[in-house]
Scaffold this motif. Structure first.
Motif, mmCIF file in Angstrom:
data_model
loop_
_atom_site.group_PDB
_atom_site.id
_atom_site.type_symbol
_atom_site.label_atom_id
_atom_site.label_comp_id
_atom_site.label_asym_id
_atom_site.label_seq_id
_atom_site.Cartn_x
_atom_site.Cartn_y
_atom_site.Cartn_z
ATOM 1 N N LEU A 133 15.405 -61.199 -21.630
ATOM 2 C CA LEU A 133 16.690 -61.354 -21.799
ATOM 3 C C LEU A 133 16.788 -62.600 -22.740
ATOM 4 N N GLY A 134 17.860 -62.371 -23.517
ATOM 5 C CA GLY A 134 18.391 -63.861 -24.205
ATOM 6 C C GLY A 134 17.496 -63.752 -25.840
ATOM 7 N N ARG A 135 16.279 -62.901 -25.554
ATOM 8 C CA ARG A 135 15.775 -63.074 -27.095
ATOM 9 C C ARG A 135 16.244 -62.367 -28.501
ATOM 10 N N ASP A 136 16.095 -62.811 -29.168
ATOM 11 C CA ASP A 136 16.672 -62.542 -30.429
ATOM 12 C C ASP A 136 16.270 -61.018 -31.080
ATOM 13 N N TYR A 137 17.144 -60.449 -31.711
ATOM 14 C CA TYR A 137 16.916 -58.903 -32.086
ATOM 15 C C TYR A 137 16.064 -59.161 -33.284
ATOM 16 N N ASP A 138 14.848 -58.095 -33.372
ATOM 17 C CA ASP A 138 13.821 -58.117 -34.542
ATOM 18 C C ASP A 138 14.215 -57.469 -35.712
ATOM 19 N N LEU A 139 14.850 -58.231 -36.611
ATOM 20 C CA LEU A 139 15.228 -57.339 -37.867
ATOM 21 C C LEU A 139 13.955 -56.849 -38.470
ATOM 22 N N ALA A 140 12.859 -57.589 -38.276
ATOM 23 C CA ALA A 140 11.886 -57.333 -39.066
ATOM 24 C C ALA A 140 10.753 -56.249 -38.426
ATOM 25 N N PHE A 141 11.164 -55.771 -37.238
ATOM 26 C CA PHE A 141 10.281 -55.012 -36.455
ATOM 27 C C PHE A 141 9.127 -55.242 -36.328
ATOM 28 N N GLY A 142 8.846 -56.523 -35.805
ATOM 29 C CA GLY A 142 7.423 -56.980 -35.622
ATOM 30 C C GLY A 142 6.972 -56.344 -34.301
ATOM 31 N N TRP A 143 5.711 -56.579 -33.797
ATOM 32 C CA TRP A 143 5.204 -56.195 -32.676
ATOM 33 C C TRP A 143 4.913 -57.534 -31.666
ATOM 34 N N SER A 144 5.104 -58.637 -31.967
ATOM 35 C CA SER A 144 5.041 -59.816 -31.099
ATOM 36 C C SER A 144 6.489 -59.811 -30.096
ATOM 37 N N ASN A 145 6.222 -60.564 -29.139
ATOM 38 C CA ASN A 145 7.392 -60.732 -28.236
ATOM 39 C C ASN A 145 8.347 -61.597 -28.400
#
Length: 218
Positions: A133-145
């Motif tokens: 919860l609260g993590r930013d959306y990943d626009l780059a579609f990376g696999w890190s958390n």
């Protein structure tokens, strides 16, 4: 004066007639949703066609109309969707549904949910989701958390909380990147250095998982 009142009455009638189908459709849609809630379970997966800016590019690259997904769960008696937008958060089911194209949505569930999704297993899954919860959306579609996108969120919740991998992991190069719309979005996100070997999980990969069965389609 009489002519003026007549015009007002006629206008009111026309407005009422014009909006009657809308009210009826609106009432039906949410009446149907109320019935659907009775069929939901914690851990169900829900899919829709997003109206976001990147939705068309996702649809073209994955050859699927489904471009957004989330995890259904009940919180304080209300059905919610855990989703990765900006940021990762819980959204009420009603708000989630009307954000999609045509209010259309599909709900899927593990084939062996009766056996696999015990209350204890669900608590582990919920804990895995709440940790994001609260993590930013990943626009780059990376696999890190560090940042999370929608299908990555629910794939990792199932993997971390239940030990199940729902949907086949792929690489960016495996998708159809030939369409100009897709190319433009990739250039916007990555410039000339495309991470073609990046691990990716798409909404349609989860949607088509043989481990899932469809329980609702509206």
């Amino acid at each position: 004066m009489r002519k003026y009142l007549l015009l007002l009455t006629l206008s009111a009638v026309l407005v009422a007639v014009a909006f009657k189908p809308v009210r009826r459709a609106y009432s039906y849609a949410f009446g149907q949703m109320a019935a659907d809630r009775q069929r939901l379970r914690n851990g169900d997966l829900i899919f829709q066609t997003s109206k976001s800016e990147q939705s068309l590019a996702i649809q073209l690259a994955t050859h699927s109309s489904y471009s957004h997904c989330g995890l259904v769960c009940q919180q304080n008696g209300e059905w919610m969707v855990l989703e990765a937008i900006q940021p990762v958060k819980f959204t009420s089911l009603r708000k989630w549904v009307i954000r999609g194209k045509g209010d259309h949505y599909v709900v899927k569930r593990l084939r062996d949910a009766d056996k696999a999704l015990t209350p204890q297993a669900w608590q582990r899954m919920l804990a895995a989701g709440q940790a994001m919860l609260g993590r930013d959306y990943d626009l780059a579609f990376g696999w890190s958390n560090d940042r999370i996108y929608c299908s990555e969120l629910i794939w990792k919740v199932y993997e971390q909380g239940l030990g199940r991998q729902v949907g086949q992991l792929r690489h960016l190069r495996d998708f159809d990147l030939s369409n100009p719309v897709v190319k433009a979005k990739l250039t916007e996100r990555y410039g000339r250095n495309l991470p073609l070997n990046e691990t990716v999980i798409s909404p349609v990969s989860i949607f088509n998982s043989p481990e899932l069965v469809t329980v609702l389609s509206r």
